[in-house]
Design a protein around this motif. Structure first.
Motif, short mmCIF file in Angstrom:
data_model
loop_
_atom_site.label_atom_id
_atom_site.label_comp_id
_atom_site.label_asym_id
_atom_site.label_seq_id
_atom_site.Cartn_x
_atom_site.Cartn_y
_atom_site.Cartn_z
N THR A 9 0.83 -1.21 0.00
CA THR A 9 0.00 0.00 0.00
C THR A 9 0.86 1.26 0.00
N ASP A 10 2.05 1.14 -0.54
CA ASP A 10 2.97 2.28 -0.67
C ASP A 10 2.44 3.23 -1.73
N PRO A 11 2.06 4.47 -1.34
CA PRO A 11 1.54 5.40 -2.35
C PRO A 11 2.63 5.98 -3.24
N THR A 12 3.89 5.81 -2.85
CA THR A 12 5.01 6.33 -3.63
C THR A 12 5.27 5.47 -4.87
N SER A 13 5.15 4.16 -4.71
CA SER A 13 5.34 3.22 -5.82
C SER A 13 4.20 2.21 -5.76
N GLU A 14 3.22 2.41 -6.58
CA GLU A 14 2.05 1.53 -6.56
C GLU A 14 2.39 0.17 -7.17
N MET A 15 1.53 -0.81 -6.91
CA MET A 15 1.82 -2.18 -7.30
C MET A 15 1.99 -2.35 -8.81
N ASN A 16 1.30 -1.56 -9.61
CA ASN A 16 1.50 -1.68 -11.06
C ASN A 16 2.92 -1.27 -11.45
N GLU A 17 3.49 -0.32 -10.73
CA GLU A 17 4.88 0.08 -10.98
C GLU A 17 5.85 -1.01 -10.53
N ARG A 29 16.89 -10.25 -17.93
CA ARG A 29 17.54 -11.41 -17.31
C ARG A 29 18.35 -11.08 -16.06
N VAL A 30 17.87 -10.08 -15.31
CA VAL A 30 18.48 -9.75 -14.03
C VAL A 30 17.89 -10.69 -12.98
N THR A 31 18.75 -11.31 -12.21
CA THR A 31 18.29 -12.15 -11.12
C THR A 31 17.88 -11.24 -9.96
N PHE A 32 16.70 -11.49 -9.41
CA PHE A 32 16.24 -10.61 -8.34
C PHE A 32 15.35 -11.36 -7.36
N ASP A 33 15.32 -10.85 -6.16
CA ASP A 33 14.37 -11.27 -5.12
C ASP A 33 13.49 -10.08 -4.83
N MET A 34 12.20 -10.34 -4.70
CA MET A 34 11.27 -9.27 -4.39
C MET A 34 10.38 -9.74 -3.24
N GLU A 35 10.42 -9.01 -2.16
CA GLU A 35 9.58 -9.30 -1.00
C GLU A 35 8.50 -8.24 -0.92
N LEU A 36 7.25 -8.69 -0.85
CA LEU A 36 6.12 -7.78 -0.75
C LEU A 36 5.50 -7.94 0.63
N TYR A 37 5.23 -6.81 1.27
CA TYR A 37 4.64 -6.80 2.60
C TYR A 37 3.23 -6.24 2.49
N GLY A 38 2.25 -7.08 2.74
CA GLY A 38 0.85 -6.72 2.56
C GLY A 38 0.36 -5.65 3.53
N ASN A 39 -0.38 -4.70 2.97
CA ASN A 39 -0.99 -3.61 3.75
C ASN A 39 0.04 -2.79 4.51
N VAL A 40 1.20 -2.62 3.92
CA VAL A 40 2.28 -1.84 4.53
C VAL A 40 2.63 -0.69 3.58
N ARG A 41 2.85 0.48 4.19
CA ARG A 41 3.13 1.68 3.40
C ARG A 41 4.64 1.90 3.23
N HIS A 42 4.99 3.05 2.67
CA HIS A 42 6.37 3.36 2.30
C HIS A 42 7.33 3.45 3.48
N THR A 43 6.89 4.00 4.58
CA THR A 43 7.79 4.25 5.71
C THR A 43 7.78 3.10 6.71
N LEU A 44 7.73 1.88 6.21
CA LEU A 44 7.60 0.70 7.05
C LEU A 44 8.72 0.53 8.06
N THR A 45 9.89 1.08 7.81
CA THR A 45 11.01 0.90 8.74
C THR A 45 11.44 2.20 9.40
N SER A 46 10.65 3.24 9.29
CA SER A 46 11.01 4.55 9.85
C SER A 46 10.39 4.72 11.23
N TRP A 47 11.21 4.57 12.25
CA TRP A 47 10.72 4.71 13.63
C TRP A 47 10.12 6.09 13.82
#
Length: 72
Positions: A9-17, A29-47
Motif C-alpha cells: 500500500t505504498d503510495p510512492t510506488s504503486e503495485m502496477n509500478e 535477465r536480471v536475477t532478483f528477489d522481491m519481497e512484498l509486505y501486505g498492507n504496509v506503506r512506504h515508511t515501514l522501517t522509519s521509527w
C-alpha cells in the motif's frame, strides 16, 4: 542480483509500478528477489512515523542480512 522490499500500500510506488519493474528485470535477465509486505506503506522501517510497522521492519531487516549469503 537485486533485492526489492516493498509495502503493497505504498503510495510512492504503486503495485502496477512494482510489477513493471519485475517485468523489466525479468526481460533483461536480471536475477532478483522481491519481497512484498501486505498492507504496509512506504515508511515501514522509519521509527516514529505513523506508518512504522515493527513486524515488517524486523522481517525486512532479516531479508537484508541474509541477502549477501544468497549471492554466493
Amino acid at each position: 542480483m537485486d533485492l526489492s522490499l516493498h509495502g503493497t500500500t505504498d503510495p510512492t510506488s504503486e503495485m502496477n509500478e512494482v510489477a513493471a519493474i519485475a517485468n523489466d528485470l525479468t526481460e533483461t535477465r536480471v536475477t532478483f528477489d522481491m519481497e512484498l509486505y501486505g498492507n504496509v506503506r512506504h515508511t515501514l522501517t522509519s521509527w516514529g512515523v505513523n506508518d512504522y510497522d515493527p513486524k515488517t521492519d524486523t522481517q525486512s531487516y532479516d531479508e537484508l542480512l541474509t541477502f549477501p549469503e544468497r549471492l554466493f
